[in-house]
Design an enzyme around this catalytic site. Structure first.
Site, PDB file in Angstrom:
ATOM      1  N   ARG A 237     -68.755  -0.643  52.313  1.00  0.00           N
ATOM      2  CA  ARG A 237     -68.127  -0.110  53.534  1.00  0.00           C
ATOM      3  C   ARG A 237     -68.838  -0.568  54.790  1.00  0.00           C
ATOM      4  NH1 ARG A 237     -68.357   5.579  51.391  1.00  0.00           N
ATOM      5  NH2 ARG A 237     -69.099   4.509  49.544  1.00  0.00           N
TER       6      ARG A 237
ATOM      7  N   GLU B  80     -80.361   7.965  42.435  1.00  0.00           N
ATOM      8  CA  GLU B  80     -80.573   9.270  41.816  1.00  0.00           C
ATOM      9  C   GLU B  80     -80.916   9.098  40.331  1.00  0.00           C
ATOM     10  OE1 GLU B  80     -77.285  11.809  42.575  1.00  0.00           O
ATOM     11  OE2 GLU B  80     -78.251  13.569  41.674  1.00  0.00           O
TER      12      GLU B  80
HETATM   13  P1  AMP Z   1     -78.178   6.838  51.028  1.00  0.00           P
HETATM   14  O1  AMP Z   1     -78.857   5.631  50.417  1.00  0.00           O
HETATM   15  O2  AMP Z   1     -78.476   8.119  50.303  1.00  0.00           O
HETATM   16  O3  AMP Z   1     -78.420   6.953  52.512  1.00  0.00           O
HETATM   17  O4  AMP Z   1     -76.628   6.639  50.793  1.00  0.00           O
HETATM   18  C1  AMP Z   1     -75.931   5.811  51.631  1.00  0.00           C
HETATM   19  C2  AMP Z   1     -74.732   5.170  50.970  1.00  0.00           C
HETATM   20  O5  AMP Z   1     -74.063   6.023  50.041  1.00  0.00           O
HETATM   21  C3  AMP Z   1     -73.790   4.836  52.058  1.00  0.00           C
HETATM   22  O6  AMP Z   1     -73.535   3.452  51.985  1.00  0.00           O
HETATM   23  C4  AMP Z   1     -72.567   5.663  51.820  1.00  0.00           C
HETATM   24  O7  AMP Z   1     -71.457   4.808  51.765  1.00  0.00           O
HETATM   25  C5  AMP Z   1     -72.759   6.378  50.487  1.00  0.00           C
HETATM   26  N1  AMP Z   1     -72.735   7.847  50.594  1.00  0.00           N
HETATM   27  C6  AMP Z   1     -73.755   8.714  50.370  1.00  0.00           C
HETATM   28  N2  AMP Z   1     -73.408   9.993  50.524  1.00  0.00           N
HETATM   29  C7  AMP Z   1     -72.098   9.985  50.872  1.00  0.00           C
HETATM   30  C8  AMP Z   1     -71.132  11.015  51.203  1.00  0.00           C
HETATM   31  N3  AMP Z   1     -71.431  12.334  51.206  1.00  0.00           N
HETATM   32  N4  AMP Z   1     -69.886  10.622  51.533  1.00  0.00           N
HETATM   33  C9  AMP Z   1     -69.563   9.305  51.556  1.00  0.00           C
HETATM   34  N5  AMP Z   1     -70.408   8.304  51.249  1.00  0.00           N
HETATM   35  C10 AMP Z   1     -71.673   8.620  50.913  1.00  0.00           C
END
Ligand code: AMP
Length: 177
Positions: free
Chosen positions: A60, A97
């Protein structure tokens, strides 16, 4: 420039796992002014600041990153999942995770004369963005800025990026997970 972008993001509970509130940007980009205004609001914060490239994180981050690159008049670098780029690559592992993932860019695409803006749709825990900043910095390029459409501040990712000396902006914030 007065659209309520937050109202254009759809929230889907329990996707992809129970307890997650998935912030779905497909409804934002399907709205012609919503998509255009998201890109323009991000780009307006970074014009005239010497950026040479925008890097977007698969998948995205490609949608918003490509638009911001065009708006700024700079090139676009796809930060891809392992095994997708055809040329020689450099990669960075990061913890999920459950398990480990790897992101890659083409070797030689950046050097120490470059200044990169990282773009993704959403920052949650920050794991993906921190890995991307680390990977991009290994080229010698300056990577001190990251822009997101959505921040989930309670998950702490933006604070972690700031601790890595990356200035973070987001157009929208949602409380909670
Ligand atoms: P992080 O590495 O935890 O910051 O996760 C970021 C990536 O996971 C981003 O590229 C988002 O597209 C996706 N992502 C994580 N949590 C969500 C959420 N609640 N809703 C939509 N996309 C999420």
């Amino acid at each position: 420039m007065s659209l309520d972008l937050k109202a254009l993001v759809r929230t889907i509970p329990d996707y992809p796992h129970k307890g997650i509130l998935f912030r779905d940007i497909t409804t934002l980009i399907e709205h012609p002014e919503g998509f255009k205004e998201s890109i323009e609001r991000i780009a307006s914060q970074y014009r005239g600041k010497g950026f040479t490239h925008v890097a977007g994180i698969e998948a995205r981050g490609f949608i918003f990153g490509a638009g911001v690159a065009i708006a700024l008049g700079v090139g676009f670098i796809p930060v891809r999942k392992k095994g997708k780029l055809p040329g020689e690559t450099i990669g960075q592992n990061y913890a999920l995770e459950y398990g480990v993932d790897t992101i890659e860019i083409h070797a030689g695409v950046l050097d120490s004369d470059d200044k990169v803006l990282l773009v993704d749709d959403l920052i949650a825990t920050g794991g993906t963005a921190i890995a991307a900043v680390g990977l991009l910095r290994r080229t010698g390029a300056t990577v001190d800025d990251a822009a997101f459409v959505i921040d989930l501040p309670d998950l702490g990712g933006a604070s972690k990026l700031k601790a890595e000396n990356v200035a973070v902006t987001a157009l929208i914030a949602f409380e909670g997970h």
